[in-house]
Design an enzyme around this catalytic site. Sequence first.
Site, PDB file in Angstrom:
ATOM      1  N   GLN A 367      24.684  34.665  50.513  1.00 56.85           N
ATOM      2  CA  GLN A 367      26.109  34.223  50.499  1.00 56.85           C
ATOM      3  C   GLN A 367      26.251  33.133  51.383  1.00 56.85           C
ATOM      4  O   GLN A 367      26.575  31.855  50.941  1.00 56.85           O
ATOM      5  CB  GLN A 367      27.192  35.181  51.146  1.00 56.85           C
ATOM      6  CG  GLN A 367      28.487  34.554  50.674  1.00 56.85           C
ATOM      7  CD  GLN A 367      28.557  35.072  49.027  1.00 56.85           C
ATOM      8  OE1 GLN A 367      27.808  35.999  48.044  1.00 56.85           O
ATOM      9  NE2 GLN A 367      29.255  33.988  48.410  1.00 56.85           N
ATOM     10  N   HIS A 370      25.316  29.032  50.628  1.00 55.88           N
ATOM     11  CA  HIS A 370      26.221  27.785  49.488  1.00 55.88           C
ATOM     12  C   HIS A 370      26.352  27.285  50.200  1.00 55.88           C
ATOM     13  O   HIS A 370      26.832  26.411  48.955  1.00 55.88           O
ATOM     14  CB  HIS A 370      27.590  29.913  48.790  1.00 55.88           C
ATOM     15  CG  HIS A 370      27.149  30.419  48.170  1.00 55.88           C
ATOM     16  ND1 HIS A 370      26.440  30.162  46.561  1.00 55.88           N
ATOM     17  CD2 HIS A 370      26.872  31.830  47.611  1.00 55.88           C
ATOM     18  CE1 HIS A 370      26.191  31.077  45.181  1.00 55.88           C
ATOM     19  NE2 HIS A 370      26.780  32.203  46.217  1.00 55.88           N
ATOM     20  N   GLU A 436      36.489  37.975  48.495  1.00 52.96           N
ATOM     21  CA  GLU A 436      35.576  37.676  47.421  1.00 52.96           C
ATOM     22  C   GLU A 436      34.512  38.413  46.318  1.00 52.96           C
ATOM     23  O   GLU A 436      34.327  39.324  45.336  1.00 52.96           O
ATOM     24  CB  GLU A 436      35.021  36.541  46.819  1.00 52.96           C
ATOM     25  CG  GLU A 436      34.368  36.168  45.711  1.00 52.96           C
ATOM     26  CD  GLU A 436      33.413  35.104  45.580  1.00 52.96           C
ATOM     27  OE1 GLU A 436      32.646  34.545  45.105  1.00 52.96           O
ATOM     28  OE2 GLU A 436      33.392  34.122  46.872  1.00 52.96           O
ATOM     29  N   HIS A 437      33.771  39.122  47.598  1.00 52.20           N
ATOM     30  CA  HIS A 437      32.192  40.055  46.976  1.00 52.20           C
ATOM     31  C   HIS A 437      32.898  41.244  48.296  1.00 52.20           C
ATOM     32  O   HIS A 437      32.689  40.566  49.088  1.00 52.20           O
ATOM     33  CB  HIS A 437      31.304  39.635  47.333  1.00 52.20           C
ATOM     34  CG  HIS A 437      31.131  38.064  46.454  1.00 52.20           C
ATOM     35  ND1 HIS A 437      30.790  36.670  46.920  1.00 52.20           N
ATOM     36  CD2 HIS A 437      30.573  38.489  44.679  1.00 52.20           C
ATOM     37  CE1 HIS A 437      30.568  36.262  45.370  1.00 52.20           C
ATOM     38  NE2 HIS A 437      30.387  36.630  44.400  1.00 52.20           N
ATOM     39  N   ASP A 470      25.161  37.940  40.561  1.00 47.82           N
ATOM     40  CA  ASP A 470      25.191  35.843  39.923  1.00 47.82           C
ATOM     41  C   ASP A 470      25.021  36.045  38.975  1.00 47.82           C
ATOM     42  O   ASP A 470      25.028  34.879  38.932  1.00 47.82           O
ATOM     43  CB  ASP A 470      24.800  35.512  41.677  1.00 47.82           C
ATOM     44  CG  ASP A 470      26.176  35.199  43.057  1.00 47.82           C
ATOM     45  OD1 ASP A 470      27.014  35.576  42.657  1.00 47.82           O
ATOM     46  OD2 ASP A 470      25.244  35.412  43.763  1.00 47.82           O
ATOM     47  N   HIS A 530      75.819  35.999  25.292  1.00 49.88           N
ATOM     48  CA  HIS A 530      75.085  36.888  24.584  1.00 49.88           C
ATOM     49  C   HIS A 530      76.123  38.239  23.419  1.00 49.88           C
ATOM     50  O   HIS A 530      75.783  38.830  22.788  1.00 49.88           O
ATOM     51  CB  HIS A 530      73.892  37.165  25.594  1.00 49.88           C
ATOM     52  CG  HIS A 530      73.072  36.361  26.642  1.00 49.88           C
ATOM     53  ND1 HIS A 530      72.908  35.814  26.982  1.00 49.88           N
ATOM     54  CD2 HIS A 530      71.541  36.586  26.822  1.00 49.88           C
ATOM     55  CE1 HIS A 530      72.247  34.801  27.233  1.00 49.88           C
ATOM     56  NE2 HIS A 530      71.120  35.202  26.857  1.00 49.88           N
TER      57      HIS A 530
END
Length: 549
Positions: A367, A370, A436-437, A470, A530
């Site tokens: 990770q 990245h 995220e993960h 991924d 209405h």
Amino acid sequence: KNCSIQRSFVSSLFIQVFSLVLLLLLSSSNNNNNNNLTTTAESFSITANTINIRTNKNTNSNKNTMTSTNGNANGNGNGKANEKYLTPITPDQVKLEIKDPVDPTALAQAKAIIAELRSASSSSSDADAKTDTDTNTDSTNASLSSSVIPSNLINIARRLNDIPKESNTYVVTKEECQSAYDNLDDVQRQALINIHNRVKAFAEAQRKSVVDMEIDIPGGKAGHTVSPCKAAGCYAPGGRYPLPSSVIMTAVTARAAGCTQVILASPRPALITLAAAHIANVDTFLCIGGAQAIATMAYGIDAANDHGPMIPNCDVIVGPGNQWVTAAKSIVQGYCGIDMLAGPSEVLVIADKTANAEVVAADLIAQAEHDVVARAILLSDDQNIIDDIERNVGLQLDCMPEPNKSTATQAFQQSFAVLCKDVEECIQISDDIAPEHLEIQTANAAEVGKKCANYGGLFVGEHAAEVLGDYGAGPNHTLPTGGTGRYTGGLSVFNFLRIRTWMRIDDQSASQGMVDDSIVMARLEGLEGHARASEARSLTKEPAYKKSK
């Protein structure tokens, strides 16, 4: 002789005093330098929006600055013994995490770029001479076109190195994509086919899970229909590590949803990215990136021109990208739909004493490589496994190639480990972060995973590596970051679908109870129009507008 001895003694004493003063001055200077380095490191963490303001000053306060400077730590013989990749923090310090997916500077620059793209007053001659800063002054005050002006797009794309200076087009042809696919070797081509097929199968199963439906209502029927939007815009990062997998994750999912037009944008596309575009069957490939790509997909290009084809206004724009992509998505949302505002990528691992330290370390590094602002987070109830994972991170990083090693090493400046009292506290902190993960590497991993509420994607057990997600196990890898997993999920066919409701009345008499309820509620809300519109459908009440005549 005595005078000589005295002079010698005085001289020796002077040298000793001078040396002591010099040492004190050097010590003071070093402390000031260390403080300056620490301040610089903390400022970087804040301006990069990543997030980690550390208050554990009882640890080596400037260890992260030293790590980023010389690239050394536990696994490297040149590093300091007390340096750590995963900063130890306490559970209460996790609350100090500060995240904002939209960087203010990137937002201002994205606004200027989008204004220049649509500025009718920009010309080919002066646009080449402009810098990113002076677009702010003239473009934003100019009259703006409803769509992107092709010549402006070419000028910006050249200036920001999306395309070569000699290039005169903003698209890659389908023939170029097919040629790239055909030129893959057999192993590469088969891997691409396999990933495509798994993502497509999962997305098609998702699409089948939601269907049209209808129920009975008083006097008639009501229901919903599920239909895709027409044009989908898909972004795939280029740059340091091109992500052909993101082409498949976005474009294949849009096709599975039923979108009839799929537009892909990726700057400086690698051959594998072109090949992925071919197998994903995209209609148009924009070879541009950043805010200019998002704006082009949002506002479109009115007609075919000397630089490329007409680009439709995309109904939805999806896909991960850098801070300018995120900033631009925040600008165009509302004009079109977006999937999410994604911040730096992140992984959180919950590990107990049964975890495999080598495997956890490998996942954290995967990770971290990245981006320099990615985050790797470890939660555990066992100090020994934290120490073992830390040691393995150093050992594995030490033999990583460049630039992966340097990128990951810098990313570990935002990364941390938390010693919790038990796995339940790990779960609680994980839910606060909403990563995220989320990897669960514990005994009874499936049960622990079921207790977790907030995350983008869940990976259960040692063998369910996040990297398998991924690269196309099936579920999408475009996932919510920065805590947004508390209220949204990852990219799916549902991002491209519209659920539209309908109703009809077949038996007016049977609907009268519903009409009467509507009259009462409308007047309770003070909405007389209405109420009267409801009375116009009543078989028992004369509308008020007739009584007033």
